[in-house]
Write an enzyme that holds these catalytic residues in place. Structure first.
Site, PDB file in Angstrom:
ATOM      1  N   CYS A   1     -36.339  64.946 -20.267  1.00  0.00           N
ATOM      2  CA  CYS A   1     -35.535  66.145 -20.055  1.00  0.00           C
ATOM      3  C   CYS A   1     -36.383  67.358 -20.444  1.00  0.00           C
ATOM      4  O   CYS A   1     -37.395  67.228 -21.138  1.00  0.00           O
ATOM      5  CB  CYS A   1     -34.253  66.093 -20.870  1.00  0.00           C
ATOM      6  SG  CYS A   1     -34.494  65.962 -22.666  1.00  0.00           S
TER       7      CYS A   1
ATOM      8  N   CYS B   1     -41.104  70.570 -22.237  1.00  0.00           N
ATOM      9  CA  CYS B   1     -41.369  69.188 -22.659  1.00  0.00           C
ATOM     10  C   CYS B   1     -42.080  68.346 -21.617  1.00  0.00           C
ATOM     11  O   CYS B   1     -42.585  67.272 -21.946  1.00  0.00           O
ATOM     12  CB  CYS B   1     -40.068  68.503 -23.056  1.00  0.00           C
ATOM     13  SG  CYS B   1     -39.258  69.282 -24.468  1.00  0.00           S
TER      14      CYS B   1
ATOM     15  N   GLY C   1     -36.232  71.726 -21.459  1.00  0.00           N
ATOM     16  CA  GLY C   1     -35.454  72.884 -21.858  1.00  0.00           C
ATOM     17  C   GLY C   1     -35.081  73.785 -20.695  1.00  0.00           C
ATOM     18  O   GLY C   1     -35.754  73.822 -19.661  1.00  0.00           O
TER      19      GLY C   1
ATOM     20  N   HIS D   1     -42.742  63.904 -30.864  1.00  0.00           N
ATOM     21  CA  HIS D   1     -42.686  64.600 -29.582  1.00  0.00           C
ATOM     22  C   HIS D   1     -43.442  65.924 -29.685  1.00  0.00           C
ATOM     23  O   HIS D   1     -42.849  66.973 -29.923  1.00  0.00           O
ATOM     24  CB  HIS D   1     -41.224  64.827 -29.208  1.00  0.00           C
ATOM     25  CG  HIS D   1     -40.993  65.618 -27.963  1.00  0.00           C
ATOM     26  ND1 HIS D   1     -41.915  65.699 -26.931  1.00  0.00           N
ATOM     27  CD2 HIS D   1     -39.919  66.359 -27.568  1.00  0.00           C
ATOM     28  CE1 HIS D   1     -41.416  66.466 -25.970  1.00  0.00           C
ATOM     29  NE2 HIS D   1     -40.225  66.872 -26.332  1.00  0.00           N
TER      30      HIS D   1
END
Length: 398
Positions: free
Chosen positions: A384, A94, A386, A354
């Site tokens: 954040c 991300c 993964g 996103h």
């Protein structure tokens, strides 16, 4: 002999309107989206010779299929840039887009480059959430420390909600607020400066003539925000990851398609071509946390990015905190004691979407244009990641 660290200036930052999964861009290739973002930022600095680009760094969270084969180099060629312009694809899930911008900036700061593009692209319509083939190294599960790697993102959000005691009511109120802010921002034209309208081309068969017609549609605004999203309506949605959980589709980020790009230069190029900077890259940090609570990652990255920047939390006037889930966003805001009025003033990923590897570059564009419009100085992009990580990048508007 060591070279002094020099500043990396951002002279252009742009993004496409974000599309919902199987929405605007369901038949649009991710490299074509990236081409449009790259051409847009270069068009905002027309005096700059594209042959001077030292490298293009493109983030992508699932680099396979239509967005594999080094999408950065593919986009450079499709965009018609000189063959001398190389490209490299990076993946930090991300934060891939933000990582790409940070890597591009670091090349300039170290004196190794003068002109760089940091960007990102992602199609969640063409490439599934986990990719086409998932094969995790089984050795990672020998013991209990890394079991969270196998958890779905929704389960990690449930664990954050439980551990940080984020109530369902708070999550739904936060999600409704994200949509309301995004709808207001679109209505007031606050995304116009950063957004590059994109012409979607679709081939449609005409049964009457037997021919295939080319249908074109120009998309201007983000597709995701829901004007009817209220706490009361969101409260009616059922949890989707745990039977007695609190995380729903309504208080989670949307799966999306999109792309964004940032053009960075050294001070030498800034002066040589009389370019006007949008801002300056200040610092970047990425830190790790246990994978089962990956959503709390920014809590570790934010203080480190501030330390590297020599700034205090109070110096940050605008914070783009990626809303992977309302639960994790609220947990981060509370743990870091972030002022809610400074976080995502135009809404976040719950409303806007996103597109994984593109999000970081998209948020840099939103941040820099927002800081300049509101005459603010310092801002931050954070998210954040993964497998248990968090990232934060700090920028100064000029």
């Amino acid at each position: 002999m060591n070279k002094p660290i020099q500043d990396a200036y951002i002279v252009a930052a742009a993004r496409l309107p974000i599309g919902k999964r199987n929405g605007y861009y369901k038949t649009t290739r991710p490299d074509d989206m990236l081409v449009h973002a790259i051409r847009t930022v270069l068009g905002q600095a027309p005096a700059l010779d594209p042959a001077l680009i030292d490298d293009i760094v493109a983030g992508c969270a699932l680099p396979e299929a239509e967005q594999g084969l080094n999408v950065a180099r593919m986009a450079a060629m499709v965009a018609g840039l000189p063959h001398s312009v190389p490209g490299v694809q990076v993946n930090r899930f991300c934060s891939s887009g933000l990582q790409a911008v940070a890597m591009a900036a670091d090349r300039i700061r170290l004196g190794d480059a003068d002109v760089m593009i940091g960007c990102g692209t992602e199609t969640m319509s063409m490439v599934t959430m986990l990719g086409n083939k998932v094969v995790i190294n089984p050795s990672i599960f020998e013991g209990n420390d890394n079991l969270g790697v196998a958890f779905g993102m929704g389960i990690t959000a449930e664990k954050v909600a439980e551990r940080w005691q984020v109530a369902r009511e708070d999550q739904d109120a936060f999600a409704a607020g994200s949509n309301q802010k995004a709808i207001a921002a679109i209505r007031e034209g606050k995304f116009k400066a950063e957004t590059a309208p994109f012409t979607v081309k679709t081939r449609v068969p005409d049964p009457a003539t037997g021919e295939v017609r080319l249908v074109e549609r120009v998309v201007v605004d983000d597709e995701g925000p829901r004007a009817d999203a209220t706490p009361e309506k969101l409260a009616q949605m059922k949890p989707v990851f745990a039977a007695k959980g609190s995380v729903t589709a309504g208080n989670s980020s949307q799966m999306s398609d999109g792309a964004g790009a940032v053009l960075l230069v050294s001070e030498k190029i800034l002066k040589q071509f009389d370019l006007q900077p949008l801002g300056r890259f200040v610092s970047y940090s990425v830190r790790g946390v246990p994978p089962e609570i990956m959503g709390i990652g920014p809590v570790e990255a934010i203080p480190d990015a501030l330390r590297k920047a020599g700034l205090q939390k109070s110096d940050l006037e605008w914070i783009e905190l990626n809303e992977a889930f309302a639960a994790q966003a609220l947990a981060v805001m509370r743990s870091c004691e972030l002022d809610p009025a400074r976080v995502n003033p135009l809404g976040g990923a719950i409303a806007l979407g996103h597109p994984l590897g593109a999000t970081g570059a998209i948020k840099v564009a939103t941040l820099l244009h927002g800081l300049r419009r509101e005459k603010m100085k310092y801002g931050m992009v954070s998210m954040c990641i993964g497998h248990g990580m968090g990232a934060a990048g700090i920028f100064e508007a000029l």
